[in-house]
Every structure is written in structure tokens, then in C-alpha cells.
Design an enzyme around this catalytic site. Structure first.
Site, PDB file in Angstrom:
ATOM      1  N   LYS A  77       0.830  -1.194   0.000  1.00 32.29           N
ATOM      2  CA  LYS A  77       0.000   0.000   0.000  1.00 32.29           C
ATOM      3  C   LYS A  77       0.869   1.251   0.000  1.00 32.29           C
ATOM      4  O   LYS A  77       2.048   1.212   0.401  1.00 32.29           O
ATOM      5  CB  LYS A  77      -0.882   0.024   1.253  1.00 32.29           C
ATOM      6  CG  LYS A  77      -1.925  -1.069   1.350  1.00 32.29           C
ATOM      7  CD  LYS A  77      -2.665  -0.965   2.676  1.00 32.29           C
ATOM      8  CE  LYS A  77      -3.718  -2.057   2.818  1.00 32.29           C
ATOM      9  NZ  LYS A  77      -4.852  -1.859   1.890  1.00 32.29           N
TER      10      LYS A  77
ATOM     11  N   ARG B 195     -10.475 -11.538   1.436  1.00 29.20           N
ATOM     12  CA  ARG B 195     -11.315 -12.591   0.839  1.00 29.20           C
ATOM     13  C   ARG B 195     -10.594 -13.934   0.860  1.00 29.20           C
ATOM     14  O   ARG B 195     -11.225 -14.990   0.916  1.00 29.20           O
ATOM     15  CB  ARG B 195     -11.717 -12.185  -0.577  1.00 29.20           C
ATOM     16  CG  ARG B 195     -10.580 -12.097  -1.560  1.00 29.20           C
ATOM     17  CD  ARG B 195     -10.892 -11.216  -2.762  1.00 29.20           C
ATOM     18  NE  ARG B 195     -10.921  -9.801  -2.401  1.00 29.20           N
ATOM     19  CZ  ARG B 195     -11.191  -8.815  -3.241  1.00 29.20           C
ATOM     20  NH1 ARG B 195     -11.459  -9.083  -4.517  1.00 29.20           N
ATOM     21  NH2 ARG B 195     -11.206  -7.559  -2.842  1.00 29.20           N
TER      22      ARG B 195
END
Length: 490
Positions: free
Chosen positions: A264, A338
């Protein structure tokens, strides 16, 4: 850990008002009519209460708000808090009024003269929830002596102090977990705190990496393999119901998310301590259920990992086989939530065959783009189940908005080398994430996915919380569990 204020409920005693040491709060209806406790308070303060109520300032005060009168004559209390609220006010306004009281606690005991307000329990809950501050890492440390909020009411039986406190404790537990820095709330420390719930009657089991490997939870393990902190799955069971199948809650518990190899940007990465928010909500719900001895069967499972870049970290382009047996091409290692959830969801269904399954995750930035910080995204394969949750969330004033699912979104996950990719395109990112998860929901299992990225932690205070961790979802899920239990479904 942060402890809510102590809630006491007593029979209204007008003679005790004058000698109360701390703060006195009195609820006054919009029309300014004084009930019995307000009349006594007005008499003791030589008419100060009535003078304020007849002023323009009271007229301008919005319902659910309060005005403090400092150092009133005739009282031992250091201030009087006048709270504007109709006797028949709805839940949200009642809690807002309580929050006005809770926000003024400031380590001082409060006597609340609520009279015959219909939703005094909601006023009480609002007071407890607003009086939250995470101070574990401040020099002064967490408060040792918590203030007491005493509700003096005409019908004490209308406020269940234990139930209200149980809800507040669940919310505080979630807020504390989400607020903790990652060097404190490691994967091991998180599991240890959940293990402590055994003292409340929750059955807690911690699955270690060797257990997860044996079960085939390779997608979950792939997320954490770049971290020195061991990945874990914690299984919590509350068996308060009969023999019916449990409702299952599944939470994403990424204690820190760098994005892995798909790292990130540096700006704002410090906020990624909250990426275990879904697991935090599941934990808070389980604590509330145990404290209030809820008559329901609920199992809560959380996948606890840390997503770090390392020589052993999963790479973009890797192909991983899930517990279900499907293979996943990793396009972006920052789409890790996920990967954690899909294995835990499959394991949940294999082991517990739940009556319904709800997963919670701070899953996508896309949901914040779509819904801001006002609503969680709700995705479901079952209209009745989804509508029941939306009703519970609306009752608890926890914003939730249903989002679509569909084959066109699912098609974005096609991979030319594996059964699926872990991301689609930028368009509809929260939906394709939900579509990925739906691939791990067995046919016949009612399922809800809650993307709480925008509501788990906020930059500005809300009605019931300071800025930071909100505990969103604890109240709505407790309400849903009660509703399902009443219908014989949990």
C-alpha cells in the site's frame, strides 16, 4: 481493556436529589412541561430549571441534546444537565439523549431523572456507549474507577441493567480490539483475548498453523506466510439455545495489512491496524451473547493473520488451492481479506452446517467510495435473511445498504490459469469481492456478506461514539440473533 460506566437502576426518590454528589441530569419534554422530578429540581435550584426552559436557548435546543447549568444553588451536585426529549421519542433520539448524558460524564457519577420516558433503556445504552475513551496507551492508562450512572425511574423493572451493560461491553470489546496497535494486538494476543471468553461460558478453540495446514486452509495461510506472527483461526461457540443449527458469524482478522508484495502507499497505512474490524465485531457479539445469556446457538469464527512483505510472502501470479479445492490466481496480494474468509467460511459450513452465515470484513475501499462512512455494504443470496438483518440494523440505527450481485460481476473473476482470480477490475470492486466470497457458499446456505470498511472506524465522532473505532454491527447482530431465536431459527 475499557470498562463501561456502572449502570444502576433505582426507584425514584425525590428527596435524594438535593444530596447527590456529582451531576444531575433531568429529561424535559419539548413542550417544557415539568414532570415531578423536574419540578423538585426546579424548586431546589430556586427556579433555575424553569428559567432555562422558558428561554430561547431551550427552544433552539434540538431534541436529544442537552444544556449544562453549572454549580446550581440548592444542590450538592456540581451541575444540572437538562436533556430535551419527548416521553415517546423513538429509539435513535432516546439513545442520542443518553449520549448527551454520557458525553458529560467526565469521571463524575450522574443521577438521571428520566421520569416516565418510555425508552429509558435506550437512554441508558446511549449514555454508556458515548462515555468511551481508549486510553490504554496514554500515560494515565485506563480508568481504574469508572463512574456510575444511576437511573431514578418510576418503574425500575423497565430497564434491564444487565442486558444494557452486556451490549455496551460487547461494543467496548470490539472498539478496544480495533483501536489496539498491531505491535500489541498480535495474532497470538488476539487469540489469547478471545480465549478469555471461556470465563463467560463461551467454548473457545484455537486452531494453529499445523491444524490449518492439515485442514487445507492454504488461501488463509498464504496471506500470513510473510509474517513472523503465526496465522490462527479461533472458533467460539455460544450454546444458549436448544438443538437447532447455529447461526454462524465469520470475521476477517488481519491485525495489520501492508498489502503484502502489492504494498500500500505509505500515507494512511497506520490505519491498517483496524483491518481486523470484522473479527472484532464477531468477538464483541460473542461477548455480549455470553454476558446476557442469550437463548440462541451462535458460532463465531475469526481468521487471524498479518499481511507483510517478506522473502517468503505470497507473490502476485502465484496459484493457491483453497480448502474447498478451487484454485485461486493471486493478482493482488492486497486483496487478502477474501483469501482469509473463503477458507474460514468453507470450514464453517463443513463443520457446523449453520442455519445461516454472516461474514464481516473491512474488505474494500470501493465500498467507501460507494457508501461513504454512513452505511455498510450488504450482499446476500437470500432475501428473507437479508431483510431480517436490514430490519435489525435499521432498528439499531446502524447504517446498512443492500448491494447487488450478478453473473456479469462474477465473470470478472475468470482466470486463464486457475479456477478464479482473487480480484476483478476496479469497476464494482466491492461487488466482485462479494462474488468471490459467494463462490465459497454452499447451495442452500443463507448468507450475508457485510463490507464494513467505511463504518468500522471513522475520523469524526458519531452520535454514540468518539472518533475512531465504532463497534458498528454489535447491536444489529445482537438484535438479529434475538429475532431469529424468537422465531425458533437460532
Amino acid at each position: 481493556m475499557t470498562t463501561p460506566a456502572t449502570l444502576l437502576v433505582t426507584q425514584l426518590d425525590l428527596d435524594a436529589i438535593a444530596t447527590f454528589d456529582g451531576r444531575v441530569a433531568v429529561i424535559v419534554s419539548n413542550d417544557g412541561k415539568l414532570n415531578a422530578p423536574a419540578q423538585r429540581l426546579n424548586k431546589l435550584t430556586k427556579g433555575a430549571v424553569k428559567r432555562f426552559i422558558e428561554s430561547e436557548a431551550f427552544g433552539a435546543l434540538s431534541e436529544g441534546s442537552a444544556q449544562e447549568l453549572a454549580f446550581p444553588v440548592g444542590l450538592k451536585a456540581e451541575s444540572v444537565l437538562i436533556v430535551k426529549l419527548q416521553r415517546t421519542a423513538h429509539t435513535q433520539l432516546a439513545r442520542k439523549a443518553g449520549a448527551a448524558i454520557g458525553g458529560a460524564l467526565n469521571k463524575k457519577d450522574v443521577l438521571v431523572l428520566s421520569g416516565s420516558v418510555k425508552r429509558a433503556s435506550d437512554v441508558a445504552l446511549g449514555a454508556l456507549l458515548k462515555a468511551y475513551a481508549f486510553t490504554d496507551h496514554k500515560s494515565e492508562g485506563p480508568a481504574v474507577d469508572v463512574p456510575t450512572v444511576t437511573f431514578a425511574v418510576t418503574k425500575p423493572e423497565e430497564i434491564d441493567a444487565e442486558a444494557v451493560t452486556a451490549l455496551a461491553e460487547g461494543v467496548f470489546f470490539t472498539r478496544d480490539l480495533v483501536s489496539e496497535p498491531a505491535n500489541v494486538l498480535t495474532t497470538t494476543e488476539f487469540a489469547n483475548r478471545l480465549k478469555d471468553l471461556e470465563a463467560l461460558g463461551v467454548d473457545v478453540e484455537v486452531l494453529e498453523e499445523a491444524d490449518l495446514e492439515a485442514l487445507g486452509m492454504r488461501t488463509l495461510l498464504a496471506v500470513g506466510q510473510g509474517s513472523r506472527s503465526p496465522s490462527k483461526v479461533v472458533v467460539m461457540q455460544w450454546k444458549g439455545g436448544q438443538d437447532e443449527s447455529p447461526l454462524a458469524l465469520v470475521g476477517k482478522g488481519v491485525v495489520f495489512d501492508t498489502g503484502g508484495i502489492s504494498i500500500k502507499p505509505a500515507g494512511g497505512m497506520e490505519d491498517m491496524t483496524m483491518d481486523m474490524g470484522g473479527a472484532g465485531v464477531v468477538s464483541g457479539v460473542m461477548k455480549s451473547l455470553a454476558l446476557r445469556k442469550a437463548p440462541a446457538n451462535v458460532v463465531g469464527l475469526v481468521g487471524i493473520v498479518e499481511n507483510m512483505p517478506d522473502g517468503n510472502a505470497t507473490r502476485p501470479g502465484d496459484v493457491i488451492k483453497s480448502m474447498k479445492g478451487d484454485t485461486v490466481e493471486i493478482i493482488n496480494t492486497d486483496a487478502e481479506g477474501r483469501m482469509v474468509l473463503c477458507d474460514v467460511m468453507w470450514y464453517t459450513q463443513e463443520r457446523f452446517a449453520p442455519s445461516g452465515m454472516i461474514d464481516l470484513a473491512t474488505l474494500t475501499g470501493a465500498i467507501i467510495v460507494g457508501l461513504g462512512h454512513e452505511n455498510a455494504g450488504v450482499f446476500s443470496n437470500n432475501d428473507a435473511f437479508c431483510n431480517a438483518f436490514l430490519k435489525s440494523a435499521a432498528t439499531e440505527s446502524e447504517g446498512a445498504w443492500r448491494m447487488p450481485l450478478g453473473q456479469a460481476y462474477d465473470d470478472q473473476l475468470k482466470s486463464h490459469i486457475a479456477d478464479m482470480k482473487n480480484v476483478g477490475t476496479r469497476a464494482g470492486g466491492s461487488i466482485t469481492a462479494a462474488q468471490y466470497l459467494q463462490r465459497f457458499v454452499k447451495e442452500g446456505t443463507p448468507w450475508i456478506h457485510l463490507d464494513i470498511a467505511g463504518v468500522a472506524s471513522v475520523k469524526a465522532p458519531t452520535d454514540l461514539a468518539p472518533k475512531g473505532a465504532t463497534g458498528w454491527g454489535v447491536l444489529a447482530l445482537n438484535r438479529l440473533i434475538d429475532d431469529l431465536a424468537a422465531a425458533g431459527e437460532a
